[in-house]
Design an enzyme around this catalytic site. Structure first.
Site, PDB file in Angstrom:
ATOM      1  N   SER A 140       0.842  -1.201   0.000  1.00 20.79           N
ATOM      2  CA  SER A 140       0.000   0.000   0.000  1.00 20.79           C
ATOM      3  C   SER A 140       0.871   1.242   0.000  1.00 20.79           C
ATOM      4  O   SER A 140       2.095   1.150  -0.150  1.00 20.79           O
ATOM      5  CB  SER A 140      -0.915  -0.038   1.236  1.00 20.79           C
ATOM      6  OG  SER A 140      -1.897   0.962   1.161  1.00 20.79           O
ATOM      7  N   ASN A 141       0.261   2.392   0.131  1.00 17.41           N
ATOM      8  CA  ASN A 141       0.961   3.675   0.201  1.00 17.41           C
ATOM      9  C   ASN A 141       0.624   4.360   1.510  1.00 17.41           C
ATOM     10  O   ASN A 141      -0.479   4.172   2.030  1.00 17.41           O
ATOM     11  CB  ASN A 141       0.450   4.608  -0.910  1.00 17.41           C
ATOM     12  CG  ASN A 141       1.155   4.393  -2.221  1.00 17.41           C
ATOM     13  OD1 ASN A 141       2.222   3.806  -2.279  1.00 17.41           O
ATOM     14  ND2 ASN A 141       0.543   4.867  -3.280  1.00 17.41           N
TER      15      ASN A 141
END
Ligand code: CTP
Length: 211
Positions: free
Chosen positions: A22-23
């Site tokens: 993810s970020n």
């Protein structure tokens, strides 16, 4: 009534049912844009990746997990919008394969193969017609030239340039870069105040386009 479409939050790209890449993104800026859209009298659709935030009242919320799900919902919602704000921190890559369940770990190092994700905003902006599309650019060392190149590559009308220090923070500064290369820097302020200015600027651009 103007319809605003907002993407927000990170996306999660799973390689099994519990593990993902993810970020870093709290979703705060996107949710503030959606709230500012409602406050400005827009019908507002918020397409959000996983966040811990309460959706602003009166906003139509579509929850998604991955970049491909985000694209699917945005493609379905884009024709009905007038102005789009792409605030989501979409993961640029996803695991090449997804296993069911939670496979047990194996000993030693292992490699995860990643494949590119679609670019959500660039995909729909390619057929934007009279719509106004605003993107965000998060750079470790922000420059107007890099933001302008991103604006052109993605066919945006306006790009909001942030430093990575904005991540997860309650306050942010921003530089607005327009299609003609003009730029305006807004001083550090609460994200809610910044969101109100950004929505007013985008609505103004949209009105001028259709004047
Ligand atoms: N964006 C998107 N879909 C992606 C990647 C980005 O819609 N797969 C949107 C973001 O919501 C943002 C803009 O594109 O509005 C810029 O994203 P950014 O991550 O800064 O740009 P990238 O093109 O991914 O460039 P880089 O990671 O190389 O800086």
């Amino acid at each position: 009534m103007v319809t605003l479409l907002v993407t927000a939050g990170p996306t999660r790209e799973h390689w099994d049912d519990v593990r993902f890449v993810s970020n870093a993104s709290s979703g705060r800026m996107g949710y503030a844009i959606a709230a500012a859209g409602r406050a400005a009298g827009c019908r507002t659709v918020l397409v959000s990746g996983p966040t811990h935030l309460e959706p602003p009242p009166g906003v139509e919320l579509e929850r998604v997990v991955s970049a491909r799900e985000m694209l699917e919902v945005v493609e379905r919602r884009f024709d009905g919008c007038d102005v789009m704000f792409a605030v989501a921190a979409v993961a640029d890559h996803r695991p090449a394969a997804r296993a069911a369940g939670k496979p047990a770990k194996t000993a030693g190092a292992w490699q995860l193969e990643l494949v590119p994700n679609p670019d959500v905003v660039a995909t729909v902006a390619a057929r934007k017609g009279g719509r106004t599309v605003v993107g965000f650019a998060l750079e470790a060392e922000p420059t107007v030239a890099a933001a302008l190149a991103k604006l052109r590559a993605k066919r945006l009308d306006l790009i909001v340039l942030n430093a990575t220090s904005a991540l997860g923070a309650a306050r942010s500064a921003a530089t607005l870069v327009f299609e003609d290369g003009r730029s305006v820097t807004l001083p550090e302020q609460p994200k809610e105040a910044l969101a109100a200015t950004l929505v007013a600027t985008a609505l103004d651009l949209h009105r001028k386009k259709h004047a």
